[in-house]
Structures are given as structure tokens and as C-alpha cells.
Design a protein around this motif. Sequence first.
Motif, PDB file in Angstrom:
ATOM      1  N   MET A  49     102.056  59.497  37.766  1.00 42.19           N
ATOM      2  CA  MET A  49     101.805  60.170  39.034  1.00 42.19           C
ATOM      3  C   MET A  49     103.132  60.508  39.706  1.00 42.19           C
ATOM      4  O   MET A  49     104.036  59.682  39.768  1.00 42.19           O
ATOM      5  CB  MET A  49     100.962  59.277  39.950  1.00 42.19           C
ATOM      6  CG  MET A  49     100.602  59.944  41.281  1.00 42.19           C
ATOM      7  SD  MET A  49      99.281  59.104  42.174  1.00 42.19           S
ATOM      8  CE  MET A  49      99.947  57.457  42.383  1.00 42.19           C
ATOM      9  N   THR A  89      99.272  64.192  38.420  1.00 40.64           N
ATOM     10  CA  THR A  89      99.180  63.076  37.482  1.00 40.64           C
ATOM     11  C   THR A  89      99.532  63.486  36.065  1.00 40.64           C
ATOM     12  O   THR A  89      99.397  62.688  35.139  1.00 40.64           O
ATOM     13  CB  THR A  89      97.763  62.472  37.481  1.00 40.64           C
ATOM     14  OG1 THR A  89      96.843  63.440  36.942  1.00 40.64           O
ATOM     15  CG2 THR A  89      97.346  62.064  38.873  1.00 40.64           C
ATOM     16  N   GLU A  98      86.363  60.053  42.241  1.00 43.98           N
ATOM     17  CA  GLU A  98      87.018  59.957  40.943  1.00 43.98           C
ATOM     18  C   GLU A  98      87.225  61.380  40.451  1.00 43.98           C
ATOM     19  O   GLU A  98      86.265  62.072  40.086  1.00 43.98           O
ATOM     20  CB  GLU A  98      86.168  59.155  39.961  1.00 43.98           C
ATOM     21  CG  GLU A  98      85.976  57.691  40.329  1.00 43.98           C
ATOM     22  CD  GLU A  98      87.238  56.853  40.139  1.00 43.98           C
ATOM     23  OE1 GLU A  98      88.175  57.326  39.448  1.00 43.98           O
ATOM     24  OE2 GLU A  98      87.269  55.730  40.671  1.00 43.98           O
ATOM     25  N   VAL A 144      91.868  60.310  38.575  1.00 46.29           N
ATOM     26  CA  VAL A 144      92.565  59.967  39.816  1.00 46.29           C
ATOM     27  C   VAL A 144      91.535  59.408  40.803  1.00 46.29           C
ATOM     28  O   VAL A 144      90.538  60.067  41.095  1.00 46.29           O
ATOM     29  CB  VAL A 144      93.251  61.193  40.441  1.00 46.29           C
ATOM     30  CG1 VAL A 144      94.095  60.764  41.644  1.00 46.29           C
ATOM     31  CG2 VAL A 144      94.089  61.929  39.416  1.00 46.29           C
ATOM     32  N   SER A 166      96.486  56.093  40.343  1.00 41.58           N
ATOM     33  CA  SER A 166      96.514  56.617  38.980  1.00 41.58           C
ATOM     34  C   SER A 166      97.623  55.917  38.218  1.00 41.58           C
ATOM     35  O   SER A 166      98.693  55.663  38.760  1.00 41.58           O
ATOM     36  CB  SER A 166      96.765  58.133  38.996  1.00 41.58           C
ATOM     37  OG  SER A 166      96.841  58.662  37.689  1.00 41.58           O
TER      38      SER A 166
END
Length: 274
Positions: free
Chosen positions: A1, A19, A105, A109, A130
Motif C-alpha cells: 500500500m 495497493t 471490502e 482493501v 491492506s
Amino acid sequence: MRFCSLGSGSRGNATLVDTGGYRILVDNGFSLRELLRRLERVGVAPATIDCLLLTHEHADHVKGVASFVRRHDVEVWTTPGTWRAAGAPDVPRLRLLSGPGQTLELDGVRVSSYPVPHDAREPCQFVFESGGHRLGMLTDCGRVTPHIQQFLSDCDALILEFNHDSQSLQRGPYPLSLQRRISGGFGHLSNRQAGDFLDRLSWGALQHLVVAHVSEANNHPDLVLDTIRSVSTTLAEQAVLWEQDAPSPWCAFASGTQRAHGPAALVEPSSSPG
């Protein structure tokens, strides 16, 4: 991340969280043309943004939302109150949170929203999880509640508002009504309030502290750093100030580190954004 700012302040706000497989834009207070220019500077194509989250409806956070998501078909998540207060523009992929406090979700993430006291319809802020790391955001908030303190107590990185210096605000150019609004319980965090929050926070594992939403008229970076230094010289040395007129460098966690293993150095970019 990793994460960066496209601009932070009263003239426009936007934050990117990436991410590697999923990109989230938090707020967009910039025109479409300006947003695209800033995205280019941090090396991000607009078509690669997967989701846009909104904290509240004030213009410096939502001015460019509708034009951007219509052009690039980006999914929007926000609270019903924020969307109504923003004028409820017609966008193709609107998703409404049940209210502050919902957890999403999003492609691996975990995004948790939480309520904040601010003079908006249904404001919230977010925490992102994350890869074993936790990034918290707290701006546009009039005071730190026990719930906020608890919610942000276990973050690896924190984006924190240091909006104004109280004495500078009192001596500054703003009319008394605006001074009262900013310094009130539903306004913005002062240096002292943010510093007190840090002092109460369990920040030993905090790898990165970002100073955000600093007033150009009623604050100064030196005053912010003095406040942080009064809490910890270590925090002051690692603090990064996000600016209004330029994107920030990317901040990324060192590969392979997680909270359970204690503090780890951040990988800092070797050059300017883009």
C-alpha cells in the motif's frame, strides 16, 4: 500500500491510495482539467482509478467529482447525507454507505468509515487496511472524540489535520463569524488539538505522520513542527507536510514489514512526483 496527496488545503483536496492492484481516490475538490494534470504528475492514468470515496460535501472536497466520474466511469462511495447535500448529481455508479461506521471490502482493501464532528450533513473519514498495514485519515474535524481516538489508535501511517494556529486565526484576516466556525467543535483541528491527540495516541509503531489541510492564512509549517516537536522529536523528524498547490511524493511501506514486527522505515521516493 502506498499513498499520496494531489493537493491539501482549503482550495482543493484529493488523496490517492494505491495497493498495486486497486486505486482509490478520496475526494476531488479540483476541476477535471486540474485533477488530470495532477494525476499525470504522480504517474497515474485516470482510467486506472477504481473507486472514489467522499468524506463530505464541501466544495473543496467534491467540486470535481461529477465531471470526473462521468468521464471515466468510476464507482463512487459516500453517505446518503453527503450525496444529498452535494446536490445528488446523476452519476453512473453510485454506491451509498449505510452511514458512517460501515466497513467495505474493495478488492482486498478493507475500508472502514467513521463519523467525525464537522459542519457538514453526514461527514466521515476513513481507515485503509491492506498488506498488514493500516492507514488512517483525520481531517475536517472540529474535535477529537474518544471514538476517534480509539479508531485511530493502531495505525502504521496517519494523515492528520493541523489546520490553524489559534493565535494566528484570531489575528488573521477572517471575520469573527468565520473564526468561530473554524475554531468551533464542528470546524477544524488547531495545532494544539492535533498535538494533544498525538500526545494521547499510542504512536510507537507509527511509521509515517502526514500533516494535512494546513491553512495558508492562519498557520505556518514552523508552528506545526514546533507543536509536533513538543510531543516527540522523533515524530517531528518524520513528519511530512502536504501542500496545496502541488502533489506530494508517494509514501510506501517498506516491503515485507507489518505492524506486528514494530516500526519500519518507509520507502521514500528518490525524486519529485511523476
